[in-house]
Design an enzyme around this catalytic site. Structure first.
Site, PDB file in Angstrom:
ATOM      1  N   ILE A 291      -3.955   3.396   0.811  1.00 12.81           N
ATOM      2  CA  ILE A 291      -2.809   2.880   1.568  1.00 12.81           C
ATOM      3  C   ILE A 291      -2.304   3.972   2.509  1.00 12.81           C
ATOM      4  CG2 ILE A 291      -0.430   2.049   1.422  1.00 12.81           C
ATOM      5  CD1 ILE A 291      -1.168   0.781  -1.258  1.00 12.81           C
TER       6      ILE A 291
ATOM      7  N   GLU B  60       0.312   5.162   3.741  1.00 14.19           N
ATOM      8  CA  GLU B  60       1.780   5.226   3.761  1.00 14.19           C
ATOM      9  C   GLU B  60       2.287   6.446   4.523  1.00 14.19           C
ATOM     10  OE1 GLU B  60       0.398   7.888   0.687  1.00 14.19           O
ATOM     11  OE2 GLU B  60      -0.021   5.761   0.990  1.00 14.19           O
TER      12      GLU B  60
ATOM     13  N   ASP C 180      13.856  15.064  42.718  1.00 21.18           N
ATOM     14  CA  ASP C 180      14.657  15.772  43.708  1.00 21.18           C
ATOM     15  C   ASP C 180      13.737  16.608  44.594  1.00 21.18           C
ATOM     16  OD1 ASP C 180      17.086  14.858  42.820  1.00 21.18           O
ATOM     17  OD2 ASP C 180      17.383  16.508  41.420  1.00 21.18           O
TER      18      ASP C 180
ATOM     19  N   ASP D 210      20.310  16.529  38.371  1.00 22.76           N
ATOM     20  CA  ASP D 210      20.958  17.749  37.886  1.00 22.76           C
ATOM     21  C   ASP D 210      22.475  17.659  37.869  1.00 22.76           C
ATOM     22  OD1 ASP D 210      21.441  17.766  40.591  1.00 22.76           O
ATOM     23  OD2 ASP D 210      20.257  19.565  41.009  1.00 22.76           O
TER      24      ASP D 210
ATOM     25  N   ASN E 137      -9.846   5.117   5.046  1.00 23.17           N
ATOM     26  CA  ASN E 137      -9.228   4.339   3.973  1.00 23.17           C
ATOM     27  C   ASN E 137     -10.020   3.060   3.696  1.00 23.17           C
ATOM     28  OD1 ASN E 137      -7.203   6.205   3.727  1.00 23.17           O
ATOM     29  ND2 ASN E 137      -5.724   5.081   4.951  1.00 23.17           N
TER      30      ASN E 137
ATOM     31  N   THR F  59     -10.062  15.071   2.747  1.00 13.88           N
ATOM     32  CA  THR F  59     -10.335  14.501   4.077  1.00 13.88           C
ATOM     33  C   THR F  59      -9.122  13.955   4.808  1.00 13.88           C
ATOM     34  OG1 THR F  59     -10.827  12.307   3.157  1.00 13.88           O
ATOM     35  CG2 THR F  59     -12.657  13.852   3.344  1.00 13.88           C
TER      36      THR F  59
END
Length: 881
Positions: free
Chosen positions: A280, A282, A324, A626, A692, A723
């Protein structure tokens, strides 16, 4: 806590009288007594809290509970192993989060406001947190008031107090009276912490600091505010939930399949929980935070200070940069090169702060005393000025042996003083006494100073936009006398101003008012060289399909000349003035906005309309600014950018990014980094999720094929440790791809997995699982031992993931064409992970822990061959497609 009327202590009264302010020793004493001048803030995480948070994840808690049960049932080896791996994972997560937290704290300190305070009689800039009660400080338009204070003196000092009162209209302030009759805190002669000076300037005396200020009384609410996730983190958190549910379902299937096959209940429970823990994702949002924080540190080294993490994501989407001119495209190193006075045009030689220079008329050196009107113009240069030039360093060392001045103040005003000095006119020779000042205002586009001259006459000197001063002037100064300013003279002056502007010079007009007459004295043209790197940076933006738009308050002809030189204004592009813009409706502006490359004589209100017009056309806009009045446009823009040198406190607080060197090239590099970090996040998300999926598929396919459990819980946790952590973070440090600024910006509405990323992830995950199971089967056939087979599968799974990490370096190239050695962090991470695997397989004490055995050469080659087959197989299938 001081009462509002407590003005009796001698040290509080001394400063207003002689303006020396407090001594450093006294300021330090008061700082120790009253504390730092800061409000209640969200409490920083302690070291222990950061470490404890690593164990708060629900799945980790389940694993720890299962470990306790395992120990109770006598499975001590498994229990100890799992605890060690969990602690190692927690340590890795702690180190990463601790560094991230410190990076973000350092950035917060860098963006904290400063204050100009008198200490030991010298005006110096300090952190606003160091202000103490009794300090004398100065504020001007654009500054945030650093504490609650009495106003000792001020000129048109006007504050926006909406943060306290909710009132949108600014409040004109008054100077403090000698005797105070009211204890009310809503006083016109007080300035309050957190409010903004929107006009004028003032000298103030600090009364209350920190939590004792008006705003400090409500600041405790900040402690209850939770940090928000960035948009990308939210997307990945949602993705994590979806993948988590899928993983849990698979884990349940694995658990039930094992039970039905007669596997021990507790063993399958531990296997299911462990697979869930390893598979998972997470930690994705946290990994994104770490990657963003690391990117922010890299950008800081290139003078781009990121104020908000989410802006790093948005930078890569920018399609329009509104910038600018002065100081961003140009160097902001002003030099007065041309003047017009008394009907004559002159040249002034010399560049920058160099003292050497002469007045030239018709190419010949001229004596300023022969041209009285020129001397009067130079007197205006000096009188209508807040800068200072000196022969001395700030520490007092004489610099007369050098040919340059030390200048303090605005570069434009410094250039005027240097030009005057070249003609023999200085503040010493003028010898006037200032009586009043109307500071520069973006609406009036002028500044006026009233003085009493050495002859006793009261004169008001004004400098500002040429068209404004010509409109207000009634007379014209010649060398002999003052004459009426008729239309013919106006046209001549306007023509000269236009000629200066066409050469890219900044044009300023000058006048004086005396005895009811406003006399036009002359004008000047100022050189402001293009930054050497600006043209290349603008070309880089064009190549990256980003439109650069110049927005300036300068004359249209000046702006166009500089824009052409910089490569912004091309044939067919439009240039609009503020007046032309005001006459357009919003719909008319939206229709032509894509053709406009230059906006001149622009006010802050116009900037807001420009940003909205580009956004209405679907553009992602970066806007630089600015001034205090630029804040609304900066906030409205998708990426607000403030100047670090010339920017006001207000513009900096409103901005997402602060350019510490005011350089357009820095902004271009920030966009490159924005694109790079987004690409890098896609890389490590691709890596983590595909790995995964590979782990999940390994366990699921093994069960569905009727094989023994392919990997034990401790082995799955080892894969997770070896890993998932270091290689993923290292991918976030990938250098920018050479082609990153040659592609169009991604759309803000694009899915994170656009471009077929998700299908690529799933496909690779299935391949990893398939060849890991194949390695298990081959190991079982070669040895007849389940332990050997599991060791082979473990070796294949880890090595296939470590090989895959190099494939994730690019979405266009494969393992055989991608540059493998350009990221030392990734190489180091892979080496460490591979060593962890080898130690677990070949180090006898750890063989007991992880249930592994030493593989012989044949078994090792077989396992490694299966790992290599994953990228080879992927390349073959992609070629077939």
């Amino acid at each position: 806590m001081l009462e509002i009327l407590d003005m009796k202590t001698s040290d509080k009264n001394e400063a207003p009288q002689n303006m020396t302010g407090l001594s450093d020793e006294e300021a330090l004493r008061r700082l120790k007594i009253n504390g730092r001048n800061k409000l209640a803030q969200k409490k920083n995480k302690t070291v222990m809290k950061i470490f404890a948070n690593q164990f708060r994840d629900f799945m980790v808690m389940i694993l720890l509970g299962a470990t306790v049960i395992s120990a109770i049932l006598g499975e001590i080896y498994d229990a100890v192993t799992i605890i060690i791996i969990v602690i190692l994972n927690a340590a890795l997560g702690f180190i990463q989060e601790y560094k991230t937290e410190h990076t973000l704290e350092a950035l917060e300190k860098m963006t904290s406001p400063t204050a100009k305070v008198y200490r030991n009689g010298v005006l110096k800039t300090i952190s606003a947190e160091e202000i103490v009660e009794g300090d004398i400080f100065e504020v001007e338009a654009g500054d945030r008031i650093p504490c609650d204070a009495f106003i000792l003196s001020g000129k048109n000092f006007t504050c926006d107090e909406s943060v306290l009162t909710g009132e949108s209209l600014p409040v004109l302030k008054k100077n403090r009276e000698k005797e105070l009759e009211s204890q009310s805190l809503n006083l016109p002669y007080m300035a309050y912490m957190g409010t903004i000076c929107v006009k004028g300037n003032a000298r103030c005396e600090a009364l209350h600091t920190g939590k004792t200020t008006q705003i400090g009384r409500v600041s405790n609410m900040l402690e209850e505010i939770d940090e928000e996730l960035t948009p990308l983190q939210k997307k990945l958190a949602e993705l994590g939930k979806i993948l988590g549910l899928v993983c849990l379902m698979v884990c349940i299937v694995v658990f039930l399949a094992g039970i039905l096959r007669g596997e021990p209940f507790f063993d399958m429970l531990m296997t299911g929980i462990t697979v869930a823990i390893a598979a998972i994702p997470e930690g994705l949002p946290a990994t994104v935070t770490i990657a963003l924080a690391l990117a922010v540190r890299r950008m800081l080294k290139r003078n781009a200070l990121v104020h908000r993490l989410h802006s790093v994501e948005t930078l890569g989407c920018a399609t329009v940069i509104c910038t600018d001119k002065t100081g961003t495209i140009t160097e902001n190193k002003m030099t007065v090169s041309d003047i017009f006075a008394g009907g004559n045009t002159f040249r002034i030689t010399g560049v920058g702060y160099n003292k050497n220079g002469n007045l030239l008329f018709n190419g010949m050196k001229a004596n300023p005393d022969d041209y009285p009107s020129t001397k009067l113009l130079m007197e205006c240069f000096v009188n209508c000025n807040n800068a200072a030039i000196s022969d001395y360093n700030a520490d007092g060392r004489n610099r007369k042996y050098k040919a340059v001045y030390t200048a303090v103040g605005d570069p434009t005003e410094s250039a005027l003083l240097i030009a005057a000095a070249k003609t023999g006119v200085t503040s010493q020779t003028v010898n006037s006494k200032r009586l009043d000042e109307i500071p520069f205002d973006s609406a009036a586009r002028s500044m006026t100073v009233t003085v009493k001259n050495s002859d006793g006459n009261v004169v008001s000197y004004t400098k500002g936009a040429l068209d404004i001063l010509l409109y207000k002037s009634t007379h014209f100064q010649t060398d002999c006398k003052v004459i009426l300013l008729d239309e013919k003279i106006r046209e001549k002056i306007t023509k000269i101003g236009d000629e200066y502007a066409k050469k890219g010079l900044r044009v300023l007009g000058f006048s004086k008012s005396e005895n009811g007459e406003t006399v036009f004295l002359g004008l000047c043209g100022m050189q402001d060289p293009l930054r050497s790197e600006a043209k290349k940076a603008i070309a880089s933006c064009e190549k990256a399909h980003i439109k650069t738009v110049m927005i300036t308050g300068d004359h249209k002809l000046t702006a166009c000349a500089i824009a052409k030189e910089a490569g912004i204004l091309k044939e067919g592009d439009l240039a609009l003035t503020g007046d032309e813009l005001s006459k357009m409706s919003d719909s008319e502006l939206s229709e032509c906005i894509h053709k406009v490359s230059v906006f001149a004589r622009i006010s802050p209100d116009h900037k807001l309309r420009i940003v909205k017009a580009f956004k209405n056309k679907g553009h992602i806009v970066a806007m630089t600014g600015d001034g205090v009045n630029d804040a609304p446009a900066i906030k409205e823009a998708d990426i607000g950018v403030s100047m670090g040198i010339s920017g006001t406190d207000v513009s900096k607080q409103a901005a997402d990014v602060i350019l510490l060197d005011d350089n357009f090239n820095t902004l271009t590099h920030a966009v490159l980094q924005g694109r790079t970090i987004y690409a890098n996040i896609r890389k490590f998300v691709r890596y983590l999720i595909s790995c995964n999926i590979g782990e999940i598929m390994t366990m699921l396919m093994g069960m569905l094929m009727g094989l023994p459990v392919v990997l034990l819980p401790t082995q799955i946790l080892l894969v997770n440790l070896a890993t998932d952590g270091l290689p993923a973070i290292a991918l976030g440090l990938e250098p920018a791809d050479k082609s990153v600024m040659e592609k169009p910006p991604r759309k803000n509405t694009d899915s994170f997995f656009a471009g077929g990323l998700m299908s690529r992830i799933v496909f690779r995950g299935i391949l990893i699982g398939l060849f890991t199971v194949l390695s298990f089967i081959l190991g079982l056939k070669l040895s007849g031992s389940v332990i050997v087979a599991r060791t082979c599968a473990l070796f294949t799974l880890v090595m296939s993931q470590l090989i895959h990490v190099f494939e994730c370096k690019s979405e266009e190239k494969n393992l055989f064409t991608v540059p493998l050695l350009n990221n030392i962090w990734l190489i180091s991470a892979v080496v460490v992970s591979a060593l962890c695997l080898m130690v677990a397989v070949y180090f006898p004490p750890l063989q007991l822990v992880f249930s592994t055995v030493s593989l012989n050469l044949k078994q090792l080659l077989c396992s490694f061959g299966c790992a290599v087959c994953v990228p080879v197989g992927a390349c073959f299938i992609h070629k077939k497609k």
